[in-house]
Write a protein that holds these residues in place. Sequence first.
Motif, PDB file in Angstrom:
ATOM      1  N   LYS A 256     -25.572 -58.973  30.143  1.00 32.92           N
ATOM      2  CA  LYS A 256     -26.540 -58.289  29.172  1.00 32.92           C
ATOM      3  C   LYS A 256     -27.722 -59.153  29.175  1.00 32.92           C
ATOM      4  CE  LYS A 256     -23.857 -55.381  26.455  1.00 32.92           C
ATOM      5  NZ  LYS A 256     -22.764 -55.522  25.203  1.00 32.92           N
ATOM      6  N   THR A 257     -27.771 -60.564  30.003  1.00 33.35           N
ATOM      7  CA  THR A 257     -28.779 -61.165  29.921  1.00 33.35           C
ATOM      8  C   THR A 257     -29.591 -61.358  31.487  1.00 33.35           C
ATOM      9  OG1 THR A 257     -27.774 -63.312  30.699  1.00 33.35           O
ATOM     10  CG2 THR A 257     -27.566 -62.850  28.528  1.00 33.35           C
ATOM     11  N   TYR A 258     -30.790 -61.932  31.350  1.00 32.57           N
ATOM     12  CA  TYR A 258     -31.485 -61.962  32.743  1.00 32.57           C
ATOM     13  C   TYR A 258     -31.302 -63.669  32.963  1.00 32.57           C
ATOM     14  CZ  TYR A 258     -35.189 -61.363  36.311  1.00 32.57           C
ATOM     15  OH  TYR A 258     -35.676 -61.102  37.524  1.00 32.57           O
ATOM     16  N   VAL A 259     -30.867 -63.626  34.415  1.00 34.65           N
ATOM     17  CA  VAL A 259     -30.701 -65.071  34.789  1.00 34.65           C
ATOM     18  C   VAL A 259     -31.642 -65.330  36.076  1.00 34.65           C
ATOM     19  CG1 VAL A 259     -29.072 -66.905  35.587  1.00 34.65           C
ATOM     20  CG2 VAL A 259     -28.321 -65.055  33.869  1.00 34.65           C
ATOM     21  N   THR A 260     -32.347 -66.407  35.743  1.00 37.17           N
ATOM     22  CA  THR A 260     -33.394 -66.668  36.854  1.00 37.17           C
ATOM     23  C   THR A 260     -33.384 -68.328  37.229  1.00 37.17           C
ATOM     24  OG1 THR A 260     -35.391 -65.959  38.183  1.00 37.17           O
ATOM     25  CG2 THR A 260     -35.373 -66.427  35.718  1.00 37.17           C
ATOM     26  N   ASN A 261     -34.195 -68.584  37.949  1.00 39.52           N
ATOM     27  CA  ASN A 261     -34.575 -70.012  38.058  1.00 39.52           C
ATOM     28  C   ASN A 261     -36.079 -70.105  38.324  1.00 39.52           C
ATOM     29  OD1 ASN A 261     -32.079 -71.461  38.839  1.00 39.52           O
ATOM     30  ND2 ASN A 261     -31.868 -70.031  40.417  1.00 39.52           N
TER      31      ASN A 261
ATOM     32  N   GLY B  20     -34.360 -63.569  40.136  1.00 37.84           N
ATOM     33  CA  GLY B  20     -33.483 -63.529  38.918  1.00 37.84           C
ATOM     34  C   GLY B  20     -32.922 -62.147  38.875  1.00 37.84           C
ATOM     35  N   ASP B  21     -31.806 -62.051  37.994  1.00 37.87           N
ATOM     36  CA  ASP B  21     -31.032 -60.862  38.147  1.00 37.87           C
ATOM     37  C   ASP B  21     -30.526 -60.409  36.663  1.00 37.87           C
ATOM     38  OD1 ASP B  21     -29.566 -58.834  39.252  1.00 37.87           O
ATOM     39  OD2 ASP B  21     -27.884 -60.089  39.602  1.00 37.87           O
ATOM     40  N   GLY B  22     -30.702 -59.149  36.506  1.00 43.08           N
ATOM     41  CA  GLY B  22     -29.966 -58.933  35.013  1.00 43.08           C
ATOM     42  C   GLY B  22     -30.671 -57.542  34.466  1.00 43.08           C
ATOM     43  N   PRO B  23     -30.320 -56.940  33.373  1.00 43.02           N
ATOM     44  CA  PRO B  23     -31.221 -55.791  32.954  1.00 43.02           C
ATOM     45  C   PRO B  23     -32.598 -56.071  32.660  1.00 43.02           C
ATOM     46  CG  PRO B  23     -29.258 -56.252  31.465  1.00 43.02           C
ATOM     47  CD  PRO B  23     -29.057 -57.407  32.384  1.00 43.02           C
ATOM     48  N   PRO B  24     -33.462 -55.125  32.904  1.00 48.23           N
ATOM     49  CA  PRO B  24     -34.884 -55.318  32.803  1.00 48.23           C
ATOM     50  C   PRO B  24     -35.199 -55.301  31.319  1.00 48.23           C
ATOM     51  CG  PRO B  24     -34.362 -53.159  33.639  1.00 48.23           C
ATOM     52  CD  PRO B  24     -33.219 -53.932  33.699  1.00 48.23           C
ATOM     53  N   ASP B  25     -34.303 -54.992  30.385  1.00 47.71           N
ATOM     54  CA  ASP B  25     -34.793 -54.956  29.033  1.00 47.71           C
ATOM     55  C   ASP B  25     -33.972 -56.135  28.336  1.00 47.71           C
ATOM     56  OD1 ASP B  25     -32.418 -53.722  29.104  1.00 47.71           O
ATOM     57  OD2 ASP B  25     -32.878 -52.237  28.103  1.00 47.71           O
ATOM     58  N   ALA B  26     -33.270 -57.094  29.175  1.00 51.42           N
ATOM     59  CA  ALA B  26     -32.242 -57.932  28.525  1.00 51.42           C
ATOM     60  C   ALA B  26     -33.273 -58.859  27.294  1.00 51.42           C
ATOM     61  CB  ALA B  26     -32.042 -59.174  29.478  1.00 51.42           C
ATOM     62  N   GLU B  27     -32.681 -59.063  26.367  1.00 46.28           N
ATOM     63  CA  GLU B  27     -33.123 -59.938  25.012  1.00 46.28           C
ATOM     64  C   GLU B  27     -33.403 -61.298  25.530  1.00 46.28           C
ATOM     65  OE1 GLU B  27     -31.913 -60.125  20.389  1.00 46.28           O
ATOM     66  OE2 GLU B  27     -30.701 -58.863  21.925  1.00 46.28           O
TER      67      GLU B  27
END
Length: 488
Positions: A369-374, A322-329
């Motif tokens: 600004k989101t965290y996107v993963t699988n 996954g990828d994105g800011p560690p504090d994504a809402e």
Amino acid sequence: MQTMQLAFSPFNVALASETDFAGWRNAARKLALNDIAPQAVTWVVDASAAKEEETLPEAPEKAHLDVPRSFVSRAEAVICHSDPERFALLYRLLWRLRREPKLLEIASDPDVRRFEAMEKAVGRDMHKMRAFVRFRRIETSNGEHFVAWFEPSHFIVERNATFFVRRFTGMCWTILTPYASASWNGETLSIGPGAAKADAPAEDAAEELWQTYFQNIFNPARLKVQAMQKEMPKKYWRNLPEAALIPDLIAGADEAAREMIARMPTQPASHHTKAQALHWQVPDAHAENDDGNYHSLDAVREAAKGCRRCPLWRDATQTVFGDGPPDAEVMFVGEQPGDQEDIAGKAFVGPAGKVFDAILDDAGIDRQKTYVTNAVKHFKFEPRGKRRIHSKPNTSEVQACRWWLDKELALAKPRLVVALGATAALSLLGKSIAITKMRGEVVEREDGLRVFLTIHPSFILRIPDEAEKQAERGRFLNDMRAVKRLMS
Ligand code: URA
């Protein structure tokens, strides 16, 4: 504690190399135990004079130097910084730590600030090296050898070399830099002197593959030139085969975006199989011994590179974490990487990712600004001719990969998770869900985590009838608008 007055005869410490941490530690220990003030010491790098260090006063017998362990390991990173002042800074901190044991917690202290900034700069440089080293193949009398040229900002070759050993255990390679080189012959790692760029081979067939690949994954609709330069500073462009394409790709981005929207979803190109062979990853043999206690998403991402929890790693190019800011809402969870994600190492960059991005944009959600993963981190496919056809992960593969998703959830602590499709819902809720019946609903898990259920964006791509496709797109857009409302 009495400080030795040595204003007239400063101590000169000569270190054997820019990264001679053992030499620095040995000298610093003797100096600190004799309570020699930092301003009385000068530090230089001079291999020929390094033996002179023996002239330092011996540490008093049985004397013990009490320093926080974390300082020692962080100092090992900081010594790789290119600032000539780093040795003196480290000794000053060591000397002060004896008087102020909580010194490293004082974020406003100028020495601590400099220490932290240097540590970060070294970490960033190491990351850039991992991302931007490109090997070129040459034939030697011993067979195939891969050579790369890289220009780091700091003295990081030795510190980063074991990463490349783990990653490319199965091939013989050399990384040349202006100040040092690292070489792996399949068994032994050796660190040698620096080299000139001309010592590295200029180009080979692999370059073409990289360039074609980069052109294929380049998404003009998502072009953010400043962000791109931040991630891939211009400094690295000249050593990246794909970088030659960047100016043209940027210039043609508007036109390409229009074409892309008009085009049908892309099929995996035939060169991907070849690119996979060139971009293979050797799993970390130590990953099985991992205790699973990670303190950051970066640490988990690193550990997941060597995952062998299920057999999918064998055929995939790499783990797509996954990828994105560690504090994504909000965290979006898809099913598994597809063909293009497998090559790029990033989730949702292929056809489904483009649909997803466009609809997020329409809903006013900034993907950055989101965290996107699988749910599953390796690409599962069936080879069909030259193509790799997506194959749905089974329950045990989903279950095995939940280990990583749970770590991502525990560290990112999103306020809302969006399950994109049935596989994501299965992983997040532990049971099969009829998505079409429950889409748009929020299910609260026992641990309080709210899971929003919706379809997978690839579902839209698979609808043949254009009117029905647009209607489904509209429904998905409504779901994303609901997500946006829940986020705030
Ligand atoms: N589909 C997914 O579920 N995830 C991706 O990353 C790409 C396609």
